[in-house]
Design an enzyme around this catalytic site. Sequence first.
Site, short mmCIF file in Angstrom:
data_model
loop_
_atom_site.label_atom_id
_atom_site.label_comp_id
_atom_site.label_asym_id
_atom_site.label_seq_id
_atom_site.Cartn_x
_atom_site.Cartn_y
_atom_site.Cartn_z
N LYS A 152 0.86 -1.19 0.00
CA LYS A 152 0.00 0.00 0.00
C LYS A 152 0.90 1.24 0.00
O LYS A 152 1.78 1.38 0.85
CB LYS A 152 -0.87 -0.02 1.26
CG LYS A 152 -2.29 0.38 1.04
CD LYS A 152 -3.08 0.15 2.32
CE LYS A 152 -4.50 0.61 2.18
NZ LYS A 152 -5.20 0.54 3.46
O1 G3P Z 1 -9.40 1.32 4.36
C1 G3P Z 1 -9.00 2.54 4.92
C2 G3P Z 1 -9.64 2.68 6.24
O2 G3P Z 1 -9.04 1.87 7.18
C3 G3P Z 1 -9.74 4.08 6.71
O3 G3P Z 1 -10.94 4.13 7.37
O4 G3P Z 1 -12.60 4.96 8.95
O5 G3P Z 1 -10.17 5.53 9.27
O6 G3P Z 1 -11.47 6.56 7.43
P1 G3P Z 1 -11.31 5.38 8.30
#
Ligand code: G3P
Length: 217
Positions: free
Chosen positions: A83
């Site tokens: 990533k």
């Molecule tokens: O896949 C990316 C994710 O882990 C980010 O999620 O909820 O931190 O925006 P969030």
Amino acid sequence: MKIFADTANLQDLEELMSWGAIDGVTTNPTLLSREPGDPLETLKKICELVQGPVSAEVVSTDWQGMVKEGKKLAQLDDHIVVKIPMTVDGLKATRILTAEGIRVNMTLIFTPTQALLAAKAGATYLSPFIGRLDDISSYGMDLIADIMTILDNYDYDVEVLVASVRHPMHVLEAAKIGAPIVTVPPKVLRQLIHHPLTDIGLKKFLEDWKKVGKEIR
Ligand code: G3P
């Protein structure tokens, strides 16, 4: 539609894998920081368990460091997808890693043009973060639709991986517009299953069967 689990928690993953609905996993430095032990060992265990693509993120910000870390991560297991954040250095690192046959998931994508450049650099997956756009009053699902249109227009060989999913409606909307992959936190995956009418229906079936007084053997 492929469903990935957005978590680095091994207990959650063991449970989710037993459902037969999970095709891969995405992690990031934040998710790995929440788990005990050596993160690289955790990634190896996740790969063993999932036997599908497992995204593991670099933490360098210069392309040389990203390439070095990307190669190190890719050596952990054949299932690792590196990533890389959407920056100028990230694009350079993506081009180099993909030329060497290492799959890249370009992350932290917030505009269709970022996605276009990531596709051109050779990324295998694009991760647009829809929840974080919704957080700032911008409709995240519009970004997915725009990216899918662009990729279709030019037939790029890259998959959109809908990320930053916060609730079941994100999963539903992604499925309705035909997004190829959605990565979902365990909490939201569990929310997809439960319905009060299912619970009520099951309770009634079991009560009625009890009246029959027979076991199924
Ligand atoms: O896949 C990316 C994710 O882990 C980010 O999620 O909820 O931190 O925006 P969030």
